[in-house]
Design a protein around this motif. Structure first.
Motif, mmCIF file in Angstrom:
data_model
loop_
_atom_site.group_PDB
_atom_site.id
_atom_site.type_symbol
_atom_site.label_atom_id
_atom_site.label_comp_id
_atom_site.label_asym_id
_atom_site.label_seq_id
_atom_site.Cartn_x
_atom_site.Cartn_y
_atom_site.Cartn_z
ATOM 1 N N GLU A 196 0.785 -1.208 0.059
ATOM 2 C CA GLU A 196 0.209 -0.121 -0.045
ATOM 3 C C GLU A 196 0.760 1.237 0.036
ATOM 4 O O GLU A 196 1.705 1.268 0.864
ATOM 5 C CB GLU A 196 -1.042 -0.112 1.246
ATOM 6 C CG GLU A 196 -1.647 1.123 1.353
ATOM 7 C CD GLU A 196 -2.609 1.817 0.536
ATOM 8 O OE1 GLU A 196 -2.317 2.770 -0.256
ATOM 9 O OE2 GLU A 196 -3.225 0.833 -0.125
ATOM 10 N N PRO A 197 0.639 2.069 -1.125
ATOM 11 C CA PRO A 197 1.425 3.230 -0.973
ATOM 12 C C PRO A 197 1.203 4.328 0.010
ATOM 13 O O PRO A 197 2.174 5.282 0.309
ATOM 14 C CB PRO A 197 1.266 3.957 -2.515
ATOM 15 C CG PRO A 197 -0.110 3.382 -2.949
ATOM 16 C CD PRO A 197 -0.334 2.069 -2.346
ATOM 17 N N ASN A 198 0.237 4.484 0.461
ATOM 18 C CA ASN A 198 -0.386 5.388 1.625
ATOM 19 C C ASN A 198 -0.068 4.997 2.996
ATOM 20 O O ASN A 198 -0.879 4.063 3.362
ATOM 21 C CB ASN A 198 -1.791 5.672 1.469
ATOM 22 C CG ASN A 198 -2.274 6.715 2.349
ATOM 23 O OD1 ASN A 198 -1.519 7.147 3.154
ATOM 24 N ND2 ASN A 198 -3.560 7.417 2.202
ATOM 25 N N GLU A 199 0.981 5.225 3.273
ATOM 26 C CA GLU A 199 1.646 4.741 4.642
ATOM 27 C C GLU A 199 0.575 5.095 5.816
ATOM 28 O O GLU A 199 0.780 4.515 6.895
ATOM 29 C CB GLU A 199 2.896 5.364 4.973
ATOM 30 C CG GLU A 199 3.914 4.670 3.868
ATOM 31 C CD GLU A 199 5.279 5.019 4.180
ATOM 32 O OE1 GLU A 199 6.373 4.285 4.498
ATOM 33 O OE2 GLU A 199 5.512 6.154 4.089
ATOM 34 N N ASP A 200 -0.199 6.202 5.614
ATOM 35 C CA ASP A 200 -1.301 6.691 6.712
ATOM 36 C C ASP A 200 -2.190 5.663 6.912
ATOM 37 O O ASP A 200 -2.992 5.737 7.803
ATOM 38 C CB ASP A 200 -1.871 7.778 6.366
ATOM 39 C CG ASP A 200 -0.594 9.107 6.536
ATOM 40 O OD1 ASP A 200 -0.220 9.317 7.872
ATOM 41 O OD2 ASP A 200 -0.396 9.646 5.669
ATOM 42 N N SER A 201 -2.545 4.633 5.810
ATOM 43 C CA SER A 201 -3.416 3.596 5.819
ATOM 44 C C SER A 201 -2.926 2.301 6.829
ATOM 45 O O SER A 201 -3.662 1.667 7.169
ATOM 46 C CB SER A 201 -3.584 3.002 4.656
ATOM 47 O OG SER A 201 -4.400 4.226 3.839
ATOM 48 N N HIS A 202 -1.510 2.342 7.236
ATOM 49 C CA HIS A 202 -0.870 1.062 7.559
ATOM 50 C C HIS A 202 -1.491 0.809 8.918
ATOM 51 O O HIS A 202 -1.702 -0.252 9.419
ATOM 52 C CB HIS A 202 0.472 1.134 7.227
ATOM 53 C CG HIS A 202 1.253 0.954 6.131
ATOM 54 N ND1 HIS A 202 2.642 0.844 5.913
ATOM 55 C CD2 HIS A 202 0.634 1.009 5.092
ATOM 56 C CE1 HIS A 202 2.783 1.128 4.677
ATOM 57 N NE2 HIS A 202 1.590 1.136 4.129
ATOM 58 N N SER A 203 -1.726 1.962 9.540
ATOM 59 C CA SER A 203 -2.093 1.725 11.345
ATOM 60 C C SER A 203 -3.517 1.423 11.366
ATOM 61 O O SER A 203 -3.766 0.386 12.195
ATOM 62 C CB SER A 203 -2.001 3.063 11.839
ATOM 63 O OG SER A 203 -2.662 4.173 11.377
ATOM 64 N N TYR A 204 -4.358 1.692 10.208
ATOM 65 C CA TYR A 204 -5.853 1.317 10.543
ATOM 66 C C TYR A 204 -5.784 -0.216 9.684
ATOM 67 O O TYR A 204 -6.415 -1.048 10.257
ATOM 68 C CB TYR A 204 -6.525 1.966 9.383
ATOM 69 C CG TYR A 204 -6.995 3.291 9.529
ATOM 70 C CD1 TYR A 204 -7.822 3.786 10.473
ATOM 71 C CD2 TYR A 204 -6.179 4.321 8.823
ATOM 72 C CE1 TYR A 204 -8.025 5.067 10.877
ATOM 73 C CE2 TYR A 204 -6.215 5.653 9.308
ATOM 74 C CZ TYR A 204 -7.217 6.076 10.274
ATOM 75 O OH TYR A 204 -7.635 7.397 10.582
ATOM 76 N N ALA A 205 -4.964 -0.654 8.896
ATOM 77 C CA ALA A 205 -4.749 -2.028 8.539
ATOM 78 C C ALA A 205 -4.538 -2.879 9.609
ATOM 79 O O ALA A 205 -4.871 -4.138 9.818
ATOM 80 C CB ALA A 205 -3.806 -2.149 7.407
ATOM 81 N N HIS A 206 -3.239 -2.567 10.453
ATOM 82 C CA HIS A 206 -2.718 -3.233 11.403
ATOM 83 C C HIS A 206 -4.160 -3.661 12.604
ATOM 84 O O HIS A 206 -4.237 -4.608 13.320
ATOM 85 C CB HIS A 206 -1.754 -2.820 12.195
ATOM 86 C CG HIS A 206 -0.456 -2.880 11.708
ATOM 87 N ND1 HIS A 206 0.131 -4.223 11.708
ATOM 88 C CD2 HIS A 206 0.521 -2.186 11.109
ATOM 89 C CE1 HIS A 206 1.227 -4.406 10.888
ATOM 90 N NE2 HIS A 206 1.430 -3.030 10.423
ATOM 91 N N GLU A 207 -4.921 -2.333 12.898
ATOM 92 C CA GLU A 207 -6.025 -2.548 13.786
ATOM 93 C C GLU A 207 -6.950 -3.425 13.405
ATOM 94 O O GLU A 207 -7.530 -4.112 14.280
ATOM 95 C CB GLU A 207 -6.677 -1.107 14.055
ATOM 96 C CG GLU A 207 -5.823 0.020 14.641
ATOM 97 C CD GLU A 207 -6.426 1.374 14.663
ATOM 98 O OE1 GLU A 207 -7.757 1.242 14.187
ATOM 99 O OE2 GLU A 207 -5.786 2.275 15.207
ATOM 100 N N ASN A 208 -7.376 -3.506 11.970
ATOM 101 C CA ASN A 208 -8.206 -4.617 11.486
ATOM 102 C C ASN A 208 -7.941 -5.899 11.600
ATOM 103 O O ASN A 208 -8.396 -6.724 11.762
ATOM 104 C CB ASN A 208 -8.499 -4.271 10.177
ATOM 105 C CG ASN A 208 -9.667 -2.748 9.909
ATOM 106 O OD1 ASN A 208 -10.472 -2.673 10.905
ATOM 107 N ND2 ASN A 208 -9.294 -1.865 9.135
#
Length: 314
Positions: A143-155
């Protein structure tokens, strides 16, 4: 193409040999297509109008204008990425609800095609709405948008994913070794990549022989329908607002070309109430009849209702 729901029935051979995917350092190809063009200013050493104005307003030399602009652009991009991640995490909830039945069917194929000891790679993972289907699995999210990574880890934590490694990357140049992945997934990704064929070539490259590619994308509505006209009219605005998302793209032919017709099971449908609405009427008489029957109401994300999904085998 037939716009119907169908059950996928690809023959499921034995699991491919599992293994851990090996990440590699890689760079995406030219990003020129994503850069906004600037008009060159005459007698200014090749500088652009934006650079000229920046230099005049800031009182700095034109030699430093580009550095100032890049700093401002970097901050603006960071703010945009943060907002986009939040929007995708919250604003697409109703879309995910409409697509739940289709996704349940699509990801039901993991039980047939994916060895839970192996590696699953999701391209364009976003904030991780598909993590609900990866319980107990080892996942690499590109995923190029690194700001999405924290949401992905939570999910991932919420849904019992065994392991999740988030990697910044793009579909056209996956940061993975050849034949290192058991399964590749992409949902709502082919609308935004710069090069569909190159992305699919990358999927083939990283998949082990016998591996599976699971995909779901919104596509162009049938020609001649009001919805298709609306998609074409709104496509430039949608691309500007949503990371280049193209409302009129259709990757089915490219998937079949990359994997071969015999290795693909592809289904098309129109999601939710849009399937019965006037938006997909094929003639003035049909549009009028549908209008009288269903009214003018539009479901959320109706522009994304025409869709294609399926499984392709390497």
């Amino acid at each position: 193409a037939t716009w119907t729901r169908a059950t996928m029935a690809l023959h499921a051979p034995a699991f491919v040999a599992p293994g851990k995917a090996t990440l590699r350092q890689t760079r995406r190809g030219s990003t020129a297509s994503r850069d906004r063009a600037s008009v060159q200013v005459r007698n200014c050493g090749g500088c652009t109008r934006r650079e000229l104005i920046t230099g005049v307003v800031s009182g700095t030399s034109l030699n430093n204008a580009r550095e100032i602009e890049e700093a401002v652009s970097s901050k603006a991009r960071s703010a945009y990425d943060q907002q986009f991640a939040r929007t995708m995490e919250v604003g697409m909830a109703d879309y995910e609800l409409h697509m739940r039945t289709v996704k349940d069917e699509l990801f039901g194929n993991l039980a047939k095609f994916h060895d839970p000891r192996g590696t699953l790679v999701e391209i364009g993972m976003g904030t991780g709405p598909n993590m609900r289907y990866y319980e107990g699995l080892n996942v690499v999210g590109v995923e190029p948008n690194e700001d999405s990574h924290s949401y992905a880890h939570e999910n991932a934590n919420r849904h019992g994913v065994k392991s999740l490694e988030c990697v910044r990357g793009f579909g056209e140049s996956l940061p993975l070794e050849d034949a290192s992945v058991d399964t590749v997934v992409s949902t709502l990704v082919m609308c935004t990549v710069d090069d569909v064929e190159r992305t699919l070539a990358e999927v083939r490259r990283v998949l082990r022989p016998g591996g599976a590619y699971l995909f779901l994308d919104h596509v162009a509505a049938p020609p001649g329908t009001p919805l298709r006209t609306m998609q074409e009219a709104l496509n430039p605005l949608n691309r500007a607002a949503y990371e280049g998302c193209r409302l009129t793209r259709d990757p089915e032919a490219a998937v079949r070309a990359a994997f071969g017709d015999d290795n693909c099971d592809v289904n098309r449908f129109i999601a939710g109430s849009t399937a019965q609405s006037w938006l997909v009427g094929t003639s003035p008489v049909d549009v009028a009849a549908r209008w009288r029957e269903t009214g003018v109401g539009l479901q959320p994300h109706f522009l994304l209702a025409p869709s294609v999904y399926g499984v392709a085998r390497a």
